[in-house]
Design a protein around this motif. Structure first.
Motif, mmCIF file in Angstrom:
data_model
loop_
_atom_site.group_PDB
_atom_site.id
_atom_site.type_symbol
_atom_site.label_atom_id
_atom_site.label_comp_id
_atom_site.label_asym_id
_atom_site.label_seq_id
_atom_site.Cartn_x
_atom_site.Cartn_y
_atom_site.Cartn_z
ATOM 1 N N SER A 309 0.817 -1.211 0.000
ATOM 2 C CA SER A 309 0.000 0.000 0.000
ATOM 3 C C SER A 309 0.854 1.265 0.000
ATOM 4 O O SER A 309 0.643 2.167 -0.799
ATOM 5 C CB SER A 309 -0.942 -0.018 1.206
ATOM 6 N N CYS A 310 1.854 1.337 0.913
ATOM 7 C CA CYS A 310 2.622 2.578 1.015
ATOM 8 C C CYS A 310 4.107 2.400 0.667
ATOM 9 O O CYS A 310 4.862 3.374 0.665
ATOM 10 C CB CYS A 310 2.469 3.192 2.406
ATOM 11 N N GLY A 311 4.520 1.169 0.394
ATOM 12 C CA GLY A 311 5.903 0.932 -0.025
ATOM 13 C C GLY A 311 6.936 0.968 1.092
ATOM 14 O O GLY A 311 8.131 0.820 0.841
ATOM 15 N N LYS A 312 6.486 1.152 2.331
ATOM 16 C CA LYS A 312 7.439 1.212 3.450
ATOM 17 C C LYS A 312 7.821 -0.202 3.930
ATOM 18 O O LYS A 312 7.284 -1.199 3.453
ATOM 19 C CB LYS A 312 6.824 2.014 4.608
ATOM 20 N N ASN A 313 8.717 -0.225 4.942
ATOM 21 C CA ASN A 313 9.200 -1.507 5.469
ATOM 22 C C ASN A 313 8.090 -2.288 6.183
ATOM 23 O O ASN A 313 7.203 -1.713 6.785
ATOM 24 C CB ASN A 313 10.326 -1.271 6.479
ATOM 25 N N ILE A 314 8.238 -3.601 6.102
ATOM 26 C CA ILE A 314 7.297 -4.460 6.830
ATOM 27 C C ILE A 314 8.061 -5.301 7.857
ATOM 28 O O ILE A 314 9.269 -5.485 7.741
ATOM 29 C CB ILE A 314 6.506 -5.387 5.877
ATOM 30 N N SER A 315 7.360 -5.769 8.899
ATOM 31 C CA SER A 315 7.937 -6.750 9.824
ATOM 32 C C SER A 315 7.155 -8.034 9.693
ATOM 33 O O SER A 315 5.942 -8.015 9.477
ATOM 34 C CB SER A 315 7.813 -6.314 11.280
ATOM 35 N N GLU A 316 7.872 -9.132 9.904
ATOM 36 C CA GLU A 316 7.211 -10.430 9.858
ATOM 37 C C GLU A 316 6.414 -10.623 11.150
ATOM 38 O O GLU A 316 6.887 -10.278 12.229
ATOM 39 C CB GLU A 316 8.262 -11.520 9.723
ATOM 40 N N VAL A 317 5.206 -11.127 11.041
ATOM 41 C CA VAL A 317 4.389 -11.415 12.229
ATOM 42 C C VAL A 317 3.698 -12.769 12.065
ATOM 43 O O VAL A 317 3.639 -13.314 10.963
ATOM 44 C CB VAL A 317 3.284 -10.345 12.452
ATOM 45 N N ASP A 318 3.201 -13.276 13.194
ATOM 46 C CA ASP A 318 2.304 -14.430 13.124
ATOM 47 C C ASP A 318 0.914 -13.850 12.870
ATOM 48 O O ASP A 318 0.341 -13.182 13.728
ATOM 49 C CB ASP A 318 2.356 -15.209 14.447
ATOM 50 N N ILE A 319 0.401 -14.097 11.704
ATOM 51 C CA ILE A 319 -0.845 -13.449 11.289
ATOM 52 C C ILE A 319 -2.042 -13.914 12.146
ATOM 53 O O ILE A 319 -3.004 -13.178 12.350
ATOM 54 C CB ILE A 319 -1.102 -13.647 9.769
ATOM 55 N N ILE A 320 -1.942 -15.130 12.671
ATOM 56 C CA ILE A 320 -3.033 -15.638 13.535
ATOM 57 C C ILE A 320 -3.094 -14.827 14.836
ATOM 58 O O ILE A 320 -4.168 -14.448 15.306
ATOM 59 C CB ILE A 320 -2.848 -17.146 13.848
ATOM 60 N N GLU A 321 -1.908 -14.565 15.412
ATOM 61 C CA GLU A 321 -1.834 -13.733 16.624
ATOM 62 C C GLU A 321 -2.457 -12.353 16.362
ATOM 63 O O GLU A 321 -3.247 -11.842 17.155
ATOM 64 C CB GLU A 321 -0.367 -13.602 17.053
ATOM 65 N N GLU A 322 -2.110 -11.760 15.222
ATOM 66 C CA GLU A 322 -2.633 -10.434 14.878
ATOM 67 C C GLU A 322 -4.146 -10.477 14.671
ATOM 68 O O GLU A 322 -4.870 -9.561 15.072
ATOM 69 C CB GLU A 322 -1.955 -9.900 13.609
ATOM 70 N N LEU A 323 -4.588 -11.550 14.068
ATOM 71 C CA LEU A 323 -6.023 -11.738 13.813
ATOM 72 C C LEU A 323 -6.801 -11.828 15.130
ATOM 73 O O LEU A 323 -7.855 -11.201 15.299
ATOM 74 C CB LEU A 323 -6.187 -13.029 12.998
ATOM 75 N N VAL A 324 -6.259 -12.600 16.076
ATOM 76 C CA VAL A 324 -6.895 -12.757 17.387
ATOM 77 C C VAL A 324 -6.969 -11.402 18.096
ATOM 78 O O VAL A 324 -8.005 -11.015 18.646
ATOM 79 C CB VAL A 324 -6.122 -13.786 18.250
ATOM 80 N N LYS A 325 -5.857 -10.670 18.060
ATOM 81 C CA LYS A 325 -5.795 -9.375 18.741
ATOM 82 C C LYS A 325 -6.817 -8.401 18.140
ATOM 83 O O LYS A 325 -7.545 -7.724 18.854
ATOM 84 C CB LYS A 325 -4.379 -8.809 18.590
ATOM 85 N N LEU A 326 -6.846 -8.370 16.816
ATOM 86 C CA LEU A 326 -7.768 -7.486 16.107
ATOM 87 C C LEU A 326 -9.217 -7.844 16.448
ATOM 88 O O LEU A 326 -10.050 -6.968 16.685
ATOM 89 C CB LEU A 326 -7.518 -7.659 14.598
ATOM 90 N N ALA A 327 -9.498 -9.147 16.484
ATOM 91 C CA ALA A 327 -10.859 -9.608 16.788
ATOM 92 C C ALA A 327 -11.253 -9.219 18.213
ATOM 93 O O ALA A 327 -12.371 -8.766 18.462
ATOM 94 C CB ALA A 327 -10.953 -11.121 16.605
ATOM 95 N N GLU A 328 -10.319 -9.375 19.163
ATOM 96 C CA GLU A 328 -10.596 -8.985 20.552
ATOM 97 C C GLU A 328 -10.887 -7.487 20.630
ATOM 98 O O GLU A 328 -11.766 -7.052 21.360
ATOM 99 C CB GLU A 328 -9.405 -9.323 21.460
ATOM 100 N N ARG A 329 -10.136 -6.706 19.858
ATOM 101 C CA ARG A 329 -10.340 -5.253 19.861
ATOM 102 C C ARG A 329 -11.709 -4.859 19.329
ATOM 103 O O ARG A 329 -12.291 -3.887 19.770
ATOM 104 C CB ARG A 329 -9.280 -4.563 18.996
ATOM 105 N N THR A 330 -12.211 -5.638 18.359
ATOM 106 C CA THR A 330 -13.506 -5.278 17.783
ATOM 107 C C THR A 330 -14.660 -5.871 18.588
ATOM 108 O O THR A 330 -15.819 -5.743 18.202
ATOM 109 C CB THR A 330 -13.643 -5.776 16.319
ATOM 110 N N GLY A 331 -14.335 -6.527 19.708
ATOM 111 C CA GLY A 331 -15.383 -7.060 20.574
ATOM 112 C C GLY A 331 -15.964 -8.378 20.102
ATOM 113 O O GLY A 331 -17.005 -8.815 20.592
ATOM 114 N N ALA A 332 -15.283 -9.030 19.155
ATOM 115 C CA ALA A 332 -15.777 -10.327 18.686
ATOM 116 C C ALA A 332 -15.522 -11.399 19.753
ATOM 117 O O ALA A 332 -14.585 -11.290 20.533
ATOM 118 C CB ALA A 332 -15.066 -10.716 17.397
#
Ligand SMILES: [Zn+2]
Length: 355
Positions: A309-332
């Motif tokens: 999207s913006c061409g900047k640097n990325i870091s490697e993550v465990d996408i499942i961990e990020e998904l869980v965190k995001l879901a918790e934030r949205t109240g799922a």
């Protein structure tokens, strides 16, 4: 301090505002002494000088905490730079893991919170009652009530009918007291235990909302409750599995009719970001490679060299961990399951609020 579901809200929104790897997350079973040193060594080689300085200080604080407290199962989240420290202890074994990132790793806590939902045990007979609250599989509070109920043998002079009436009345009054006490502390996940009919009578006296909250009845003598706690824990774990199976059934039928469901990591991630996901089901012990943009925080699956999207640097993550965190934030609602069906269509599926 011990409730895992209460710990989550304080962890999901925390992150390093300079995008530095400063949050240390340690899950430790208190046994394998080499594990921490081993992970520490490799992490130290990979951090930038600023991150390293923070890491060393943070680990000192964590080690001091572990030394001060008795060996056990801990989850510790700390960042010296962000002045952040949170320690939780668990009655169940955690999987050892030491990581450092821009935010705490909550995956395992979310799993424990899902598996060990808070519940309330009411143990009663006609003149004694104890109310136990459990969170994260461990006793957190307890409350005892008792009443002076006439014993079963009438005293002289009183007719049998009158005696029975009085006795019934005082039992009813006592149970009313217990209902009121229970109402103050629990709405759901209630287990009733005790001998004979009293618990049936008690259940009938509960307001409708609380009646719906009763998930099991256990026949047990009030003087011999050995094994009861283990039995209630098993009930809670079974209930959790049952909830997941029901959710999976709904998702399955939604998928078949192309309705309110989502599957596939990429698709589920997009739906969670949109706030569409009402309940997320994640296959246990699954990790998957993904990335996060260090600049615009876009998340993605697979491997890329820079942010699309913006061409900047990325870091490697465990996408499942990020998904869980995001879901918790949205109240799922977030659940973790080992169901075979989920293994086939997973590792993540979601029930949608809207499409
Ligand atoms: Zn970006």
């Amino acid at each position: 301090m011990k409730a895992c579901d209460e710990a989550l809200p304080g962890l999901i929104d925390v992150y390093d505002r300079d995008n530095l790897n400063t949050f240390v997350s340690l899950y430790f079973d208190g046994r394998d002494e080499h594990f921490i040193a081993h992970r520490e060594k490799v992490i130290q080689c990979l951090l930038t000088p600023d991150e390293l300085k923070n890491f060393v200080k943070t680990m000192e604080t964590i080690q001091a905490y572990l030394k001060k407290n008795k060996p056990g199962n801990y989850a510790i989240f700390a960042s010296d730079k962000n002045n952040f420290f949170k320690a939780l202890s668990f009655p169940v074994t955690v999987k050892n893991s030491l990581s450092v990132d821009v935010s705490p790793y909550i995956h395992q806590i979310a799993e424990l919170a899902d598996e060990w939902q808070a519940y309330t045990l009411v143990l009663l007979n006609s003149n004694h009652a104890k109310i136990f609250s459990f969170s994260c599989g461990e006793l957190s509070t307890q409350d005892a009530l008792s009443a002076d109920i006439m014993n079963k043998h009438k005293k002289g002079g009183m007719s049998q009918a009158r005696f029975q009436r009085l006795r019934k009345g005082s039992i009813h009054a006592f149970l009313t007291e217990v209902v009121e006490a229970l109402q103050k502390i629990a709405q759901e996940n209630i287990i009733l235990a005790g001998p004979g009919e009293t618990k049936k009578q008690f259940r009938g006296m509960l307001p409708i909302q609380l009646q719906k909250g009763v998930i099991a009845e256990v026949d047990v003598s009030i003087d011999d409750t050995c094994g009861l706690v283990d039995e209630t824990k098993e009930i809670i774990r079974e209930k959790s599995k049952e909830r997941h199976r029901q959710l999976l059934d709904i998702i399955k039928s939604e998928i078949l009719k192309n309705g309110l469901a989502v599957y596939g990591v990429k698709e589920t991630l997009a739906a969670v970001r949109n706030g569409q996901v009402e309940a997320l089901l994640v296959e246990k012990d699954v990790k998957q490679k993904g990335w996060v943009c260090e600049s615009c925080h876009l998340l993605g699956t697979g491997i890329v060299s820079q942010c699309p999207s913006c061409g900047k640097n990325i870091s490697e993550v465990d996408i499942i961990e990020e998904l869980v965190k995001l879901a918790e934030r949205t109240g799922a609602i977030v659940g973790f399951s080992q169901d075979e069906l989920l293994q086939k269509i997973g590792p993540v599926v979601g029930l949608l609020r809207f499409k």
